[in-house]
Motif scaffolding. Structure first.
Motif, PDB file in Angstrom:
ATOM      1  N   LEU A  27       7.041  12.653 -39.741  1.00 30.00           N
ATOM      2  CA  LEU A  27       7.908  13.313 -40.717  1.00 30.00           C
ATOM      3  C   LEU A  27       7.160  13.534 -42.022  1.00 30.00           C
ATOM      4  CD1 LEU A  27      10.609  14.430 -41.709  1.00 30.00           C
ATOM      5  CD2 LEU A  27      11.297  12.077 -42.238  1.00 30.00           C
ATOM      6  N   GLY A  28       6.500  12.495 -42.503  1.00 26.77           N
ATOM      7  CA  GLY A  28       5.760  12.586 -43.761  1.00 26.77           C
ATOM      8  C   GLY A  28       4.699  13.668 -43.726  1.00 26.77           C
ATOM      9  N   GLN A  29       3.916  13.711 -42.653  1.00 22.33           N
ATOM     10  CA  GLN A  29       2.858  14.719 -42.527  1.00 22.33           C
ATOM     11  C   GLN A  29       3.438  16.135 -42.504  1.00 22.33           C
ATOM     12  OE1 GLN A  29       0.826  13.568 -38.944  1.00 22.33           O
ATOM     13  NE2 GLN A  29      -0.640  12.282 -40.037  1.00 22.33           N
ATOM     14  N   SER A  30       4.579  16.270 -41.852  1.00 25.58           N
ATOM     15  CA  SER A  30       5.177  17.602 -41.713  1.00 25.58           C
ATOM     16  C   SER A  30       5.715  18.152 -43.021  1.00 25.58           C
ATOM     17  CB  SER A  30       6.307  17.558 -40.679  1.00 25.58           C
ATOM     18  OG  SER A  30       5.797  17.190 -39.423  1.00 25.58           O
ATOM     19  N   ILE A  31       6.218  17.287 -43.898  1.00 27.35           N
ATOM     20  CA  ILE A  31       6.826  17.777 -45.139  1.00 27.35           C
ATOM     21  C   ILE A  31       5.888  17.733 -46.345  1.00 27.35           C
ATOM     22  CG2 ILE A  31       9.171  17.267 -44.355  1.00 27.35           C
ATOM     23  CD1 ILE A  31       9.140  14.785 -46.164  1.00 27.35           C
ATOM     24  N   MET A  32       4.739  17.079 -46.223  1.00 26.23           N
ATOM     25  CA  MET A  32       3.799  16.996 -47.347  1.00 26.23           C
ATOM     26  C   MET A  32       3.425  18.384 -47.848  1.00 26.23           C
ATOM     27  SD  MET A  32       2.969  13.952 -48.428  1.00 26.23           S
ATOM     28  CE  MET A  32       1.327  13.942 -49.096  1.00 26.23           C
ATOM     29  N   LYS A  33       3.419  18.512 -49.174  1.00 23.70           N
ATOM     30  CA  LYS A  33       3.012  19.733 -49.884  1.00 23.70           C
ATOM     31  C   LYS A  33       3.956  20.913 -49.679  1.00 23.70           C
ATOM     32  CE  LYS A  33      -0.563  17.536 -51.388  1.00 23.70           C
ATOM     33  NZ  LYS A  33      -0.506  16.958 -52.709  1.00 23.70           N
ATOM     34  N   LYS A  34       5.119  20.665 -49.070  1.00 22.05           N
ATOM     35  CA  LYS A  34       6.112  21.733 -48.891  1.00 22.05           C
ATOM     36  C   LYS A  34       7.017  21.770 -50.128  1.00 22.05           C
ATOM     37  CE  LYS A  34       4.957  22.765 -44.584  1.00 22.05           C
ATOM     38  NZ  LYS A  34       3.711  22.141 -44.357  1.00 22.05           N
ATOM     39  N   THR A  35       7.787  22.841 -50.258  1.00 21.65           N
ATOM     40  CA  THR A  35       8.668  23.019 -51.416  1.00 21.65           C
ATOM     41  C   THR A  35      10.132  23.052 -50.977  1.00 21.65           C
ATOM     42  OG1 THR A  35       8.442  25.409 -51.216  1.00 21.65           O
ATOM     43  CG2 THR A  35       6.930  24.290 -52.738  1.00 21.65           C
ATOM     44  N   VAL A  36      11.028  23.015 -51.964  1.00 21.70           N
ATOM     45  CA  VAL A  36      12.470  23.079 -51.697  1.00 21.70           C
ATOM     46  C   VAL A  36      12.774  24.362 -50.930  1.00 21.70           C
ATOM     47  CG1 VAL A  36      14.756  23.304 -52.755  1.00 21.70           C
ATOM     48  CG2 VAL A  36      13.096  21.689 -53.704  1.00 21.70           C
ATOM     49  N   GLY A  37      13.612  24.224 -49.907  1.00 26.11           N
ATOM     50  CA  GLY A  37      14.008  25.358 -49.086  1.00 26.11           C
ATOM     51  C   GLY A  37      13.173  25.526 -47.828  1.00 26.11           C
ATOM     52  N   SER A  38      12.062  24.813 -47.744  1.00 30.66           N
ATOM     53  CA  SER A  38      11.194  24.926 -46.564  1.00 30.66           C
ATOM     54  C   SER A  38      11.882  24.347 -45.336  1.00 30.66           C
ATOM     55  CB  SER A  38       9.879  24.176 -46.788  1.00 30.66           C
ATOM     56  OG  SER A  38       9.152  24.721 -47.850  1.00 30.66           O
ATOM     57  N   LYS A  39      11.796  25.078 -44.233  1.00 29.25           N
ATOM     58  CA  LYS A  39      12.260  24.581 -42.934  1.00 29.25           C
ATOM     59  C   LYS A  39      11.008  24.144 -42.185  1.00 29.25           C
ATOM     60  CE  LYS A  39      16.292  27.463 -42.772  1.00 29.25           C
ATOM     61  NZ  LYS A  39      17.524  27.250 -42.138  1.00 29.25           N
ATOM     62  N   VAL A  40      11.010  22.886 -41.760  1.00 26.68           N
ATOM     63  CA  VAL A  40       9.804  22.297 -41.200  1.00 26.68           C
ATOM     64  C   VAL A  40      10.073  21.746 -39.810  1.00 26.68           C
ATOM     65  CG1 VAL A  40       8.039  20.528 -41.572  1.00 26.68           C
ATOM     66  CG2 VAL A  40       9.083  21.653 -43.531  1.00 26.68           C
ATOM     67  N   LYS A  41       9.167  22.030 -38.888  1.00 27.25           N
ATOM     68  CA  LYS A  41       9.256  21.463 -37.542  1.00 27.25           C
ATOM     69  C   LYS A  41       8.444  20.166 -37.540  1.00 27.25           C
ATOM     70  CE  LYS A  41       7.040  23.350 -34.097  1.00 27.25           C
ATOM     71  NZ  LYS A  41       6.603  24.198 -32.982  1.00 27.25           N
ATOM     72  N   VAL A  42       9.072  19.083 -37.090  1.00 28.19           N
ATOM     73  CA  VAL A  42       8.422  17.773 -37.031  1.00 28.19           C
ATOM     74  C   VAL A  42       8.146  17.457 -35.572  1.00 28.19           C
ATOM     75  CG1 VAL A  42       8.637  15.321 -37.572  1.00 28.19           C
ATOM     76  CG2 VAL A  42       9.702  17.019 -39.073  1.00 28.19           C
ATOM     77  N   GLU A  43       6.884  17.167 -35.268  1.00 31.59           N
ATOM     78  CA  GLU A  43       6.508  16.795 -33.908  1.00 31.59           C
ATOM     79  C   GLU A  43       6.333  15.283 -33.852  1.00 31.59           C
ATOM     80  OE1 GLU A  43       3.433  19.186 -32.162  1.00 31.59           O
ATOM     81  OE2 GLU A  43       4.175  20.976 -33.178  1.00 31.59           O
ATOM     82  N   ALA A  44       7.348  14.613 -33.310  1.00 32.03           N
ATOM     83  CA  ALA A  44       7.365  13.154 -33.227  1.00 32.03           C
ATOM     84  C   ALA A  44       7.170  12.728 -31.772  1.00 32.03           C
ATOM     85  CB  ALA A  44       8.694  12.640 -33.758  1.00 32.03           C
ATOM     86  N   PRO A  45       6.803  11.472 -31.558  1.00 31.51           N
ATOM     87  CA  PRO A  45       6.619  10.984 -30.178  1.00 31.51           C
ATOM     88  C   PRO A  45       7.862  11.166 -29.299  1.00 31.51           C
ATOM     89  CG  PRO A  45       5.704   9.424 -31.737  1.00 31.51           C
ATOM     90  CD  PRO A  45       6.420  10.467 -32.542  1.00 31.51           C
ATOM     91  N   ALA A  46       9.049  11.074 -29.895  1.00 34.56           N
ATOM     92  CA  ALA A  46      10.284  11.193 -29.117  1.00 34.56           C
ATOM     93  C   ALA A  46      10.710  12.646 -28.931  1.00 34.56           C
ATOM     94  CB  ALA A  46      11.401  10.397 -29.785  1.00 34.56           C
TER      95      ALA A  46
END
Length: 153
Positions: free
Chosen positions: A123-142
């Protein structure tokens, strides 16, 4: 190659406080060990064995914490409007109505129940350096999921 551990100033201070507390407790543990040793036969002296083990754990913890401070890279918050270490983000998960707040912290500070997520987690890696309003895909083990960044403090 030296690997520096990123952490917030709060996390760094927390480690320093624990070191201070452990150093204050060390004389008491040494005294317990000395008293247990005075009881006689060390081969069957459980008090001595336990006191020696406890002092060893304390010494080991102190070495570990000292190393964490030695290789710490303290990261201060910036005012650039982007998600970064030390900042608190409000997220909305794609499949939920409610929002959730997380503070991005170093690995040693991470505690999901306290709302602290490691900057190098999926989660942390996926949202780092992003801004408000960004839609981010998180690739987690589950599996993967999507979050939207609602606010950054």
């Amino acid at each position: 190659m030296v690997y520096y551990q990123k952490m917030t100033p709060t996390g760094y201070q927390k480690i320093k406080d624990e070191i201070t507390r452990l150093k204050k407790d060390r004389p008491r543990r040494i005294k317990i060990l000395q008293e247990a040793r005075a009881l006689g036969d060390l081969s069957e002296n459980t008090e001595y064995t336990e006191a020696k083990r406890d002092l060893g754990h304390l010494q080991s913890r102190l070495r570990y914490l000292d190393k964490q401070l030695k290789y710490a890279e303290i990261v201060e918050k910036s005012a650039d409007g982007k998600v970064d270490l030390g900042k608190t983000v409000t997220l909305k998960f794609a499949d939920e109505e409610e929002t959730v707040e997380y503070q991005l912290v170093g690995q040693l500070e991470a505690d999901l129940t306290a709302g602290k997520v490691a900057y190098d987690s999926p989660l942390g890696q996926s949202i780092m350096k992003k801004t408000v309003g960004s839609k981010v895909k998180v690739e987690a083990p589950a599996g993967e999921y999507q979050v939207t960044i609602i606010a950054i403090k």
